[in-house]
Design an enzyme around this catalytic site. Structure first.
Site, PDB file in Angstrom:
ATOM      1  N   HIS A   1       0.749  -0.870  -0.039  1.00  0.00           N
ATOM      2  CA  HIS A   1       0.435   0.119   0.169  1.00  0.00           C
ATOM      3  C   HIS A   1       0.836   1.197  -0.077  1.00  0.00           C
ATOM      4  O   HIS A   1       2.352   1.075   0.507  1.00  0.00           O
ATOM      5  CB  HIS A   1      -0.714   0.302   0.977  1.00  0.00           C
ATOM      6  CG  HIS A   1      -2.487  -0.793   0.977  1.00  0.00           C
ATOM      7  ND1 HIS A   1      -3.076  -0.404   0.931  1.00  0.00           N
ATOM      8  CD2 HIS A   1      -2.662  -2.406   1.177  1.00  0.00           C
ATOM      9  CE1 HIS A   1      -3.944  -1.563   0.558  1.00  0.00           C
ATOM     10  NE2 HIS A   1      -3.506  -2.582   0.866  1.00  0.00           N
TER      11      HIS A   1
ATOM     12  N   PHE B   1       1.271   3.436   6.424  1.00  0.00           N
ATOM     13  CA  PHE B   1      -0.061   3.917   7.581  1.00  0.00           C
ATOM     14  C   PHE B   1      -1.207   3.119   6.490  1.00  0.00           C
ATOM     15  O   PHE B   1      -1.244   3.888   5.185  1.00  0.00           O
ATOM     16  CB  PHE B   1      -0.340   5.217   8.029  1.00  0.00           C
ATOM     17  CG  PHE B   1      -1.370   5.649   8.693  1.00  0.00           C
ATOM     18  CD1 PHE B   1      -1.767   5.086   9.976  1.00  0.00           C
ATOM     19  CD2 PHE B   1      -2.265   6.433   8.153  1.00  0.00           C
ATOM     20  CE1 PHE B   1      -3.127   5.235  10.410  1.00  0.00           C
ATOM     21  CE2 PHE B   1      -4.130   6.678   8.484  1.00  0.00           C
ATOM     22  CZ  PHE B   1      -4.360   5.864   9.825  1.00  0.00           C
TER      23      PHE B   1
ATOM     24  N   GLU C   1      -9.538   7.103  -4.299  1.00  0.00           N
ATOM     25  CA  GLU C   1      -9.372   6.850  -3.161  1.00  0.00           C
ATOM     26  C   GLU C   1      -9.156   7.943  -2.595  1.00  0.00           C
ATOM     27  O   GLU C   1      -9.624   8.567  -1.141  1.00  0.00           O
ATOM     28  CB  GLU C   1      -9.194   5.451  -2.727  1.00  0.00           C
ATOM     29  CG  GLU C   1     -10.098   4.380  -2.626  1.00  0.00           C
ATOM     30  CD  GLU C   1      -8.847   2.987  -2.479  1.00  0.00           C
ATOM     31  OE1 GLU C   1      -9.640   2.196  -2.961  1.00  0.00           O
ATOM     32  OE2 GLU C   1      -8.113   2.587  -2.135  1.00  0.00           O
TER      33      GLU C   1
END
Length: 170
Positions: free
Chosen positions: A64, A116, A84
């Protein structure tokens, strides 16, 4: 869209990106069909992630991008991640916000060694996201890995829903 009815190759092609840069999740569940519903498919995919070796789970987390990070600013995100992040204006931060995100992301990564993760679509305000980033940096590693995996599951659910809706229209 009926994911159960898709030919194997099409299933893998369409669902390979649901979990960021981790087509192994779709590969792990393709032969477990039928799921019967979007809920069943999501549960199977999340179960595959939770049954994976810790190193593979960590690789999924590491796949990610950082929120509002350098990769986002350079246009290097997947289409899903870019959409997103843009949904909350993370692609339109002022200099002070960029600096705060960069500092918080660096602190978090230094503590845990991975980015994160939060399901941006479940949020309403980028200040809430920044606050969560700063607060979660205080977690212990095991708690944060579990939290990150739970957030990955939420992101996957949003992506599955979007895919199902887009496929229904075609």
């Amino acid at each position: 869209m009926n994911f159960d009815a898709l030919p194997r190759a099409e299933f893998l092609d369409r669902l390979g990106g649901i979990f960021e840069h981790s087509p192994w999740v779709a590969e792990a569940v393709v032969d477990r069909r039928p799921f019967g519903s979007l809920d069943g498919l999501h549960r199977a995919m999340v179960a595959a992630v939770m049954a994976a070796e810790p190193a593979q789970q960590l690789a999924l987390i590491e796949a990610h991008p950082e929120l509002a990070g350098k990769l986002a600013r350079s246009g290097g995100l997947t289409a899903a991640s870019a959409g997103e992040q843009a949904s909350l204006g993370l692609d339109r931060l002022d200099q002070a916000e960029v600096a705060r995100f960069d500092q918080a992301n660096a602190r978090y990564r230094a503590r845990f060694g991975f980015p994160f993760i939060i399901a941006v679509k479940a949020q309403r305000d980028r200040r809430v996201i920044l606050g969560a980033l700063e607060t979660r940096a205080e977690h212990d590693r095991a708690t944060e890995i579990a939290t990150a995996l739970a957030e990955v599951a939420k992101i996957a659910r949003f992506r599955l829903e979007a895919l199902a809706e887009s496929g229904a229209a075609s």
